[in-house]
Design a protein around this motif. Structure first.
Motif, PDB file in Angstrom:
ATOM      1  N   ARG A  53       0.831  -1.212   0.000  1.00  0.00           N
ATOM      2  CA  ARG A  53       0.000   0.000   0.000  1.00  0.00           C
ATOM      3  C   ARG A  53       0.863   1.257   0.000  1.00  0.00           C
ATOM      4  N   LEU A  54       1.945   1.215   0.746  1.00  0.00           N
ATOM      5  CA  LEU A  54       2.846   2.361   0.791  1.00  0.00           C
ATOM      6  C   LEU A  54       3.438   2.633  -0.586  1.00  0.00           C
ATOM      7  N   LEU A  55       3.868   1.571  -1.272  1.00  0.00           N
ATOM      8  CA  LEU A  55       4.434   1.742  -2.613  1.00  0.00           C
ATOM      9  C   LEU A  55       3.416   2.347  -3.567  1.00  0.00           C
ATOM     10  N   ARG A  56       2.192   1.876  -3.491  1.00  0.00           N
ATOM     11  CA  ARG A  56       1.141   2.387  -4.371  1.00  0.00           C
ATOM     12  C   ARG A  56       0.873   3.861  -4.074  1.00  0.00           C
ATOM     13  N   TRP A  57       0.829   4.205  -2.785  1.00  0.00           N
ATOM     14  CA  TRP A  57       0.560   5.597  -2.413  1.00  0.00           C
ATOM     15  C   TRP A  57       1.710   6.507  -2.841  1.00  0.00           C
ATOM     16  N   VAL A  59      -0.057   0.984  18.961  1.00  0.00           N
ATOM     17  CA  VAL A  59      -0.180   0.775  17.521  1.00  0.00           C
ATOM     18  C   VAL A  59       1.125   0.217  16.966  1.00  0.00           C
ATOM     19  N   GLU A  60       1.041  -0.320  15.753  1.00  0.00           N
ATOM     20  CA  GLU A  60       2.242  -0.748  15.056  1.00  0.00           C
ATOM     21  C   GLU A  60       2.996   0.482  14.561  1.00  0.00           C
ATOM     22  N   ASP A 102       0.846   4.618  10.311  1.00  0.00           N
ATOM     23  CA  ASP A 102       0.054   5.444   9.397  1.00  0.00           C
ATOM     24  C   ASP A 102       0.639   6.839   9.205  1.00  0.00           C
ATOM     25  N   GLU A 103       1.712   7.172   9.944  1.00  0.00           N
ATOM     26  CA  GLU A 103       2.400   8.452   9.755  1.00  0.00           C
ATOM     27  C   GLU A 103       3.703   8.285   8.961  1.00  0.00           C
ATOM     28  N   ALA A 104       4.098   7.035   8.732  1.00  0.00           N
ATOM     29  CA  ALA A 104       5.332   6.799   7.984  1.00  0.00           C
ATOM     30  C   ALA A 104       5.248   7.267   6.531  1.00  0.00           C
ATOM     31  N   TYR A 137      -4.039   7.192   2.156  1.00  0.00           N
ATOM     32  CA  TYR A 137      -3.358   6.001   2.652  1.00  0.00           C
ATOM     33  C   TYR A 137      -4.132   5.458   3.839  1.00  0.00           C
ATOM     34  N   GLU A 138      -4.593   4.231   3.738  1.00  0.00           N
ATOM     35  CA  GLU A 138      -5.267   3.565   4.845  1.00  0.00           C
ATOM     36  C   GLU A 138      -4.423   2.386   5.291  1.00  0.00           C
TER      37      GLU A 138
END
Length: 588
Positions: A427-431, A478-479, A506-508, A553-554
């Motif tokens: 998901r990070l790569l896509r975002w 959280v992770e 989710d802040e990375a 990003y979710e």
């Protein structure tokens, strides 16, 4: 006093484990005595069979071995068929579905969601085409790394015969199966440095030396490299040059020395890098001199200045990886596909094998960056191969974030990991690809994600490295990730410097966006990310690297924290299950 695991291994280990594993498989999961399970799971690892983490009882991962990353024709197809028929679990991954293979950073393959009862049949199918899982895990010599195109592309010194002989005479020697800890061997014959000798327990790297007026080709020897536990070490030179005919016996001598004298008491300090810390390179060289019959010669001139593989250099210097289309020395081509985070569906794996047959020799090779290569493609077939739909999905020309990405297994299955990695990285790569622009001359940002400090994802050697942690956010655990920058292999190997720690997952993305955009705006012309990090300085990058949430990003499992049986399922675990995958009642 030896560690308790030494007593477990002393009772039964190595090749002898297989018969017992097959016996348990025939009788089913419940035949393994509950109070002995951890002991048996530790032994099973030698045969590449790893029990999944808590909540996934009775499900196993199998790691395969293929020396130097080579898969002969029909081997990938068999692996894909096993994944299709046996590697489907009771829950789906939101990014990857169900039934896939994972390509590893040691040029091998892992299969998940396997039932113990199916292991013998899986072995039968794989071994029929020459694929083995022996010595793929546990305290033993792991898959040997080499240049994935050894024998096909230009090499300064031929490495493939040496790799094969190490495999046949050292790794397959059951007398050496019980090492103090896992042990990694690499041999590089090319000028790119793609076996990454500097992070292996023993690495042979190409070198040359003038002796009696004649240029002699051979290898320099380095020992004691590794990344885990936040105590990384660069492999250190022994000031030893060995000719190709002495390469295998030199590797054996160091393996035997570590096997005999390695620390078997403290498992947090008994990897080979600590062995080298303790004994020193001079003493190790002297010990090898006692064990070997040929006359020692001081180190020759190496090619580290030419290394480009994950070396942080500009693309004009040479290939950073094997993704793309490249010439073979026989006039044919190999084509490297980009598989984000190394996960390939069973159907795609089978199709890849079909394409390798149709357009090449059927041979597929694997890289240390979790990507597959189709070998031996004639010029006349190249355009047709590049037009296939699978190569649109796993492109030889991906965006810079996809091309530079790697990720370990994470909490999806691993008992050590602190965070989920693969779905999150996907998901990070896509975002990032949709929201962050990089300069036209930047074709890779190497971003590696490890779920814990064991660093199986090699975060310590990345442009941007992520290691799993936990943090509190809005009063909830959280992770999270620790984030560092500036790592790389090459002439001057460097490990990342930590920029921020315990960043909520989710802040990375916002933090990485800030770092990359600062790089794009502030870099000198042609400057690579690693060069920019070195020139900019740590304090400035810390100021630029502000974490924050972003739109679009979710996070897939922010609050899971390894509390659920599977990061993407909130229900009750169905495990343990019987041989057909049906839950076993706790009342039985």
């Amino acid at each position: 006093m030896p560690h308790k695991k030494e007593a477990i291994k002393g009772e039964l280990y190595g090749d002898a484990v297989r018969e017992k594993l097959e016996e348990f498989a025939e009788q089913g999961w419940e035949s393994i005595p509950e109070d002995e399970r951890e002991e048996w799971f530790s032994r099973f690892k030698f045969w590449g069979v790893f029990h999944h983490r808590g909540g996934q009882e009775s499900y196993f991962m199998m790691r395969l071995t293929n020396c130097g990353g080579i898969l002969e024709p029909d081997q990938l197809r068999a692996i894909g068929e096993v994944a299709r028929d046996y590697a489907k679990g009771p829950a789906e991954n939101p990014e990857f579905g169900n039934g896939w293979i994972d390509l590893t950073t040691r040029q091998s393959i892992q299969l998940h969601w396997l039932k113990l009862e199916d292991i013998p049949e899986i072995w039968e199918k794989l071994e029929a085409v020459g694929v083995s899982s022996r010595s793929a895990g546990g305290d033993t010599m792991r898959n040997i790394s080499g240049c994935p195109v050894a024998g096909k592309a230009e090499e300064y010194v031929a490495s493939r015969p040496i790799l094969d002989e190490i495999q046949e005479t050292i790794r397959e020697d059951d007398d050496l199966c019980n090492m103090p800890r896992k042990f990694n061997i690499s041999v590089t014959g090319c000028r790119q440095g793609c076996a990454q000798d500097s992070i292996n327990d023993i690495g042979l790297e190409p070198a040359h030396k003038f002796i009696d007026g004649e240029e002699i080709e051979g290898f320099n020897v380095r020992v004691g490299g590794g990344l885990g536990g936040r105590e990384p070490r660069e492999a250190r030179p022994l000031d030893l040059f060995v000719r190709p005919e002495h390469a295998v016996e030199t590797v054996r001598a160091f393996v035997e020395y570590y096997h005999e004298a390695g620390n078997r008491q403290n498992r947090s300090k008994n990897r080979a890098r600590f062995f080298v810390d303790e004994h020193g390179t001079d003493a190790i060289r002297d010990e090898l001199d006692e064990r070997l019959d040929f006359e020692f010669e001081s180190a020759g001139t190496d090619f580290r200045g030419e290394y480009t593989y994950n070396a942080g250099k500009r693309s004009g210097h040479g290939a950073h990886d094997h993704v793309g289309v490249y010439d073979q020395k026989d006039g044919k081509n190999y084509v490297g596909l980009s598989v984000p985070v190394g996960r390939l569906s069973a159907e795609d794996a089978i199709e890849l094998a079909d394409l390798a047959d149709r357009y090449g020799s059927g041979e597929v090779r694997l890289t240390r960056r979790q990507n597959p290569l189709i070998m031996d493609v004639p010029d006349a077939q190249l355009d047709a191969l590049l037009g296939e739909s699978l190569l649109e999905k796993h492109s030889p020309e991906p965006n810079p974030f996809v091309q530079g990405a790697m990720a370990c297994t994470g909490t999806e299955f691993c008992s050590l990991a602190l965070t989920e990695t693969k779905a999150r990285m996907a998901r990070l790569l896509r975002w990032l690809g949709d929201n962050v622009d990089v300069p036209d001359d930047v074709d890779r940002i190497k971003m590696h994600f490890s779920g814990c400090t064991a660093d199986c994802g090699q975060a310590m050697t990345a442009d941007i490295g992520l290691q799993g942690m936990r943090a509190r956010k809005d009063g909830q655990m959280v992770e999270a990730v620790d984030v560092g920058v500036g790592g790389g292999i090459g002439e001057n190997p460097a490990f990342i410097e930590w920029v921020r720690q315990r960043v909520p997952a989710d802040e990375a993305p916002g933090m990485i966006k800030n770092i990359v955009e600062a790089y794009a705006a502030l870099r000198s012309e042609g400057q690579t990310f690693r060069e920019w990090v070195d020139a900019t300085g740590h304090e400035t990058i810390v100021e630029l690297a502000e974490p924050h949430e972003v739109e679009g990003y979710e996070d897939p499992c922010l609050a899971d924290g390894k509390q659920s049986w599977y990061p993407f399922d909130d229900g009750e675990s169905p495990a343990p299950t019987d041989g057909e995958g049906q839950p076993i009642s706790a009342d039985d």
